[in-house]
Design an enzyme around this catalytic site. Sequence first.
Site, PDB file in Angstrom:
ATOM      1  N   CYS A 179      49.383 -66.372  32.230  1.00 46.20           N
ATOM      2  CA  CYS A 179      49.848 -65.325  33.150  1.00 46.20           C
ATOM      3  C   CYS A 179      48.901 -65.193  34.346  1.00 46.20           C
ATOM      4  CB  CYS A 179      50.004 -63.989  32.426  1.00 46.20           C
ATOM      5  SG  CYS A 179      48.495 -63.361  31.729  1.00 46.20           S
ATOM      6  N   ASP A 233      49.221 -66.345  23.798  1.00 43.89           N
ATOM      7  CA  ASP A 233      49.559 -65.566  25.000  1.00 43.89           C
ATOM      8  C   ASP A 233      48.319 -64.821  25.495  1.00 43.89           C
ATOM      9  OD1 ASP A 233      51.001 -64.384  27.022  1.00 43.89           O
ATOM     10  OD2 ASP A 233      51.809 -62.786  25.761  1.00 43.89           O
ATOM     11  N   ALA A 281      39.964 -64.506  19.200  1.00 42.80           N
ATOM     12  CA  ALA A 281      40.938 -65.584  19.001  1.00 42.80           C
ATOM     13  C   ALA A 281      40.265 -66.937  18.797  1.00 42.80           C
ATOM     14  CB  ALA A 281      41.874 -65.648  20.208  1.00 42.80           C
TER      15      ALA A 281
END
Length: 405
Positions: A349, A309, A292
Amino acid sequence: MEKRTVQTTDKTFAGITLKKGKEQSVRRYHPWVFSGAIGSVRGNPREGDTVEVFASDDTYLATGHWSPGSIAVRIFSFARCNPDIAFFRKKLSDAFSYRVNTGIAGNDDSNAWRLVHGEGDGLPGLIVDIYGSVAVLQAHTAGFWHIREMIAGLLPEVTGGLVKSVYDKSEGTLPFMAKLNPANGYIAGESGESAAVITENGFKFRVDWEKGQKTGFFIDQRDSRSLLRQYSKGRNVLNMFGYTGGFSVYAMSNAALVHTVDSSAAATAMADENVRLNFGDDPRHKSFSTDAFSFLAGMKSDYDLLVLDPPAFAKHQTALNQALQGYRRLNAIAIQKIKPGGILFTFSCSQVVSRDDFRRSVFVAAANTGRNVRILHQTGQPADHPVNIYHPESEYLKGLVLYIE
Ligand code: SAH
């Protein structure tokens, strides 16, 4: 919440007595006892055994599972009890009723949902996800691993026959030190498939619980995926850390183009398959199996809707600063490169990163770019991943939806 009435039970359990002054958090129904709060241990418990927790004056406080380590007791009852099959039948029935009452279980549009969310359901150490008629169980403690077959046997009954088989996927979630040698596999009902096509808000997804991450699917992003669809119309969407294309499939319903990036080639292959399941061979979608950070560094400012995410950057408190730096870097480059008028869905998260910490990281990232940024939404977990009000740590998923001028 059970009342803290003291009932008598015939069984005797090992006992943990807290140090004087250390009982406040348990009295406030926090379900963890840290090892540093323990004054003495009676009865020589083994990992996974049921233990009773007492205040320094010997007042009964709670019952839970023993796990030598930083969190030494995970509490499942604040009323004296014998945690037998009747006890867990009631707990699991309560978890199911809650999902029925909140419109999650028995919803034809979405047959993938979480039935048991650890502390959020008063069962710390246990996760149960439902994919159609298959339940995927994960024990995070020896306590639940020892009784997994009993739990699995109860699931068809408490769900009124909805669950037909139970797959145990605890291999990667049990504490290494417990030396339990778990092997994944079916533990109730007919041993069946390793994957199935589920429906979420009317979209189809192939979920592979045997090979996939977590229990196979990131059910916890269901509401945010739904929200994304409100903003993706006509946009060029980049779904970073896309896994099996959850956000991509929703965006495909109205976007101009959708690109999915994930470092795992198996994940992007599944993302392609999931797009195909819903939209056939649609040239608007493309996936890239690459890192990424290097994708973001090399990309042009072609996108006007970005999803970030990433996996948990910090699993433990010690890695917090490094994690916050990671969120700053990632969000800065996204905010810098998104087209004017673009929308960014950004998430964390990591349980140890608080909502404030995360918001501050994104704030610093935005400030570094100097662009005008508005907050459209602050998102969290869907109702089947409930946050226990007495256990702020169960609020692990945080999201911001931003409009970038
Ligand atoms: N948004 C997804 C879930 C993302 S989970 C959904 O809704 O289903 C995080 C994903 O990030 C995993 O699939 C993992 O393979 C991927 N990942 C981890 N590190 C990465 C990196 N450095 N670059 C790209 N992807 C990465």
